[in-house]
Design a protein around this motif. Structure first.
Motif, short mmCIF file in Angstrom:
data_model
loop_
_atom_site.label_atom_id
_atom_site.label_comp_id
_atom_site.label_asym_id
_atom_site.label_seq_id
_atom_site.Cartn_x
_atom_site.Cartn_y
_atom_site.Cartn_z
N GLY A 56 3.85 6.33 2.75
CA GLY A 56 2.83 5.58 2.04
C GLY A 56 2.10 4.61 2.96
N PHE A 57 0.80 4.47 2.76
CA PHE A 57 -0.02 3.64 3.64
C PHE A 57 0.23 2.15 3.37
CE2 PHE A 57 -3.23 7.30 3.12
CZ PHE A 57 -2.53 8.07 4.04
N GLY A 85 -5.90 5.26 -3.19
CA GLY A 85 -6.19 5.48 -1.78
C GLY A 85 -4.97 5.84 -0.95
N GLY A 86 -3.80 5.95 -1.59
CA GLY A 86 -2.59 6.35 -0.88
C GLY A 86 -1.74 5.20 -0.39
N ASN A 379 8.55 6.02 -0.53
CA ASN A 379 7.20 5.48 -0.54
C ASN A 379 6.34 6.47 0.22
OD1 ASN A 379 7.94 3.03 -1.88
ND2 ASN A 379 8.79 2.30 0.05
N LEU A 380 5.62 7.31 -0.52
CA LEU A 380 5.03 8.51 0.06
C LEU A 380 3.60 8.72 -0.42
CD1 LEU A 380 8.10 10.85 -0.60
CD2 LEU A 380 7.46 9.85 1.62
N ALA A 416 -1.54 12.44 -4.41
CA ALA A 416 -0.58 11.65 -5.19
C ALA A 416 0.01 10.55 -4.31
CB ALA A 416 0.55 12.54 -5.73
N THR A 417 0.43 9.47 -4.96
CA THR A 417 1.09 8.36 -4.28
C THR A 417 2.37 8.02 -5.02
OG1 THR A 417 -1.09 7.48 -3.68
CG2 THR A 417 0.80 6.01 -3.38
N LEU A 418 3.45 7.80 -4.26
CA LEU A 418 4.74 7.46 -4.85
C LEU A 418 5.21 6.12 -4.32
CD1 LEU A 418 4.63 10.65 -5.11
CD2 LEU A 418 7.13 10.59 -4.93
N LEU A 419 5.58 5.23 -5.22
CA LEU A 419 6.17 3.94 -4.85
C LEU A 419 7.61 3.95 -5.33
CD1 LEU A 419 5.85 1.04 -3.73
CD2 LEU A 419 5.21 0.34 -6.07
#
Length: 432
Positions: A56-57, A85-86, A379-380, A416-419
């Protein structure tokens, strides 16, 4: 939280598509995981179709405007833009109203970030009281409240004695001073980069030396006291040279560059559109080339958006009255693809380095910017490298729409974004 399978993805864009199992906020397995007995019937599945999986950014430089200018952005809307935005972590700058120069304000920002829960929101504390550059703010109490980065961004800590004292305190507290490098006596009334375009339009020039001189001074001060200095939004090739020189001497200096300084040049002034007004200003094609190479070489450590939302009335006006700043969270990845990946300056591991690993390391985030490996926090960010899309500011999650990339077709898009294993953005939307 259900297990999650990212099916048919390519970590760092390498090798054949594979599956990644996420459970309880961590990467649990990489490989053929879709048919395992404990996940087949219960797991949520995201079809990757060969998309690239990255850490993740992390954005070291975001303006969320809350408290004080919730008409332009809030922690909720800015967090949504970041997730789309990632991004999994952002650092919210201190130039709010009231200024984040004390523990009360930074604790409010951190609390609101936790309540929204789309990204980890880390408040940046002001270096000086009220951003006035005169008296040091409560660095110790803010550090005790969890602040790891301090900056008067938007204004330079121009007094060398104040800056030295800040660096001395930062060393004792093991925190970072991030400097907006601008010698104010060289930028009085400045409106744009000092060059032919500004001269033709009759705009007061902002010389490159105004940035480079402060960076050189601060590198010497940081070296003298052995403190950590971070240079915000490097905009000139000369500044990159100074940072490289300081690093070669062993100075503990890091630097960031914005997406807009990697792509746009001061020839955009010819449109006289204030959407192109930013501080530091857009520079020359030579500067852009130098910044790209410095980022590829690791002289500049990372990309930071300097996401700066503004109300319509603050941009839709004459140039001299317009506020400087541009949106950046939802376009950053695509601009990096266009400026760094497509020309072959960075591969996808390089993208992970400049957008995740290095900013996380600079800020001391232990759970971000980690390798994609079993046992690591999930976190991806999932990216479609083949996507092309047209920028429409009105479609952004931000309240504001002041993007300089309006109508531009850009490559690559966040899928997709994962936290911590939870999907915070997918398919261009925030899950309900």
């Amino acid at each position: 939280m259900k297990p999650l399978i990212l099916k048919g993805v390519r970590p760092y864009g390498e090798g054949d598509p594979t599956d990644v199992l996420v459970r309880d906020g961590f990467v649990a397995a990489i490989g053929e995981v879709a048919d395992t007995a404990d996940t087949a019937d219960t797991a949520e599945v995201i079809e990757g179709h060969g998309a690239i999986l990255l850490p993740g950014f992390v954005d070291l430089h975001t303006h969320l405007r809350e408290p004080g200018r919730e008409d332009t952005e809030t922690i909720a809307t800015g967090s949504a833009a970041a997730a789309l935005g990632g991004y999994t972590a952002v650092f919210a700058m201190a130039n709010t109203d009231p200024v984040a120069d004390n523990a009360v304000v930074v604790e409010h920002v951190a609390r609101r970030g936790r309540e929204v829960g789309l990204v980890d929101v880390h408040p940046v504390g002001a270096v000086t009281v009220g951003l006035k550059g005169e008296k040091l703010a409560e660095l110790g109490t803010m550090a005790k409240a969890g602040v790891r980065v301090f900056s008067d961004d938007g204004l330079c800590v121009h007094d060398p004695l104040v800056m030295r004292r800040a660096l001395e305190y930062s060393k004792a507290l093991d925190v970072v001073i991030a400097q907006h490098a601008e010698e104010p006596r060289l930028t009085v009334g400045a409106q744009a980069h000092e060059g032919e375009h500004a001269a033709r339009l009759g705009l007061q020039g902002w010389p490159a030396a105004a940035e480079e001189a402060i960076v050189a001074r601060d590198c010497l001060l940081a070296e003298q006291v052995d403190a950590r200095l971070h240079v915000c939004h490097v905009s000139t090739a000369g500044t990159a040279d100074v940072v490289g020189w300081a690093k070669a001497r062993g100075t503990r200096v890091t630097a960031e560059v914005t997406p807009h300084h990697l792509l746009l040049t001061d020839d955009r002034l010819d449109t006289y559109d204030p959407v192109n007004k930013v501080n530091p200003p857009l520079r020359t094609a030579r500067d852009v080339a130098g910044l790209r190479q410095a980022l590829a070489d690791g002289v500049i450590d990372c990309v930071a958006t300097d996401h700066a939302p503004h109300a319509v009335q603050d941009k839709d006006c004459e140039w001299s009255a317009a506020r400087p700043g541009m949106l950046g969270l939802q376009t950053a990845l695509s601009v990096v693809v266009r400026t760094m990946v497509e020309p072959g300056l960075l591969d996808w591991r390089g993208v992970a380095r400049v957008m995740s690993e290095r900013p996380a390391a600079i800020a001391g985030l232990p759970d971000h910017g980690r390798p994609i490996a079993v046992g690591e926090p999930a976190n991806l960010t999932l990216v479609d490298p083949d996507a092309r899309w047209t920028v429409r500011g009105a479609d952004f999650a931000s309240i504001a729409a002041n993007t300089p990339f309006e109508g531009m077709e850009l490559p690559g898009r966040v899928v997709a974004t994962l936290l911590r294993g939870r999907v915070t953005a997918t398919g261009g939307r925030i899950p309900a």
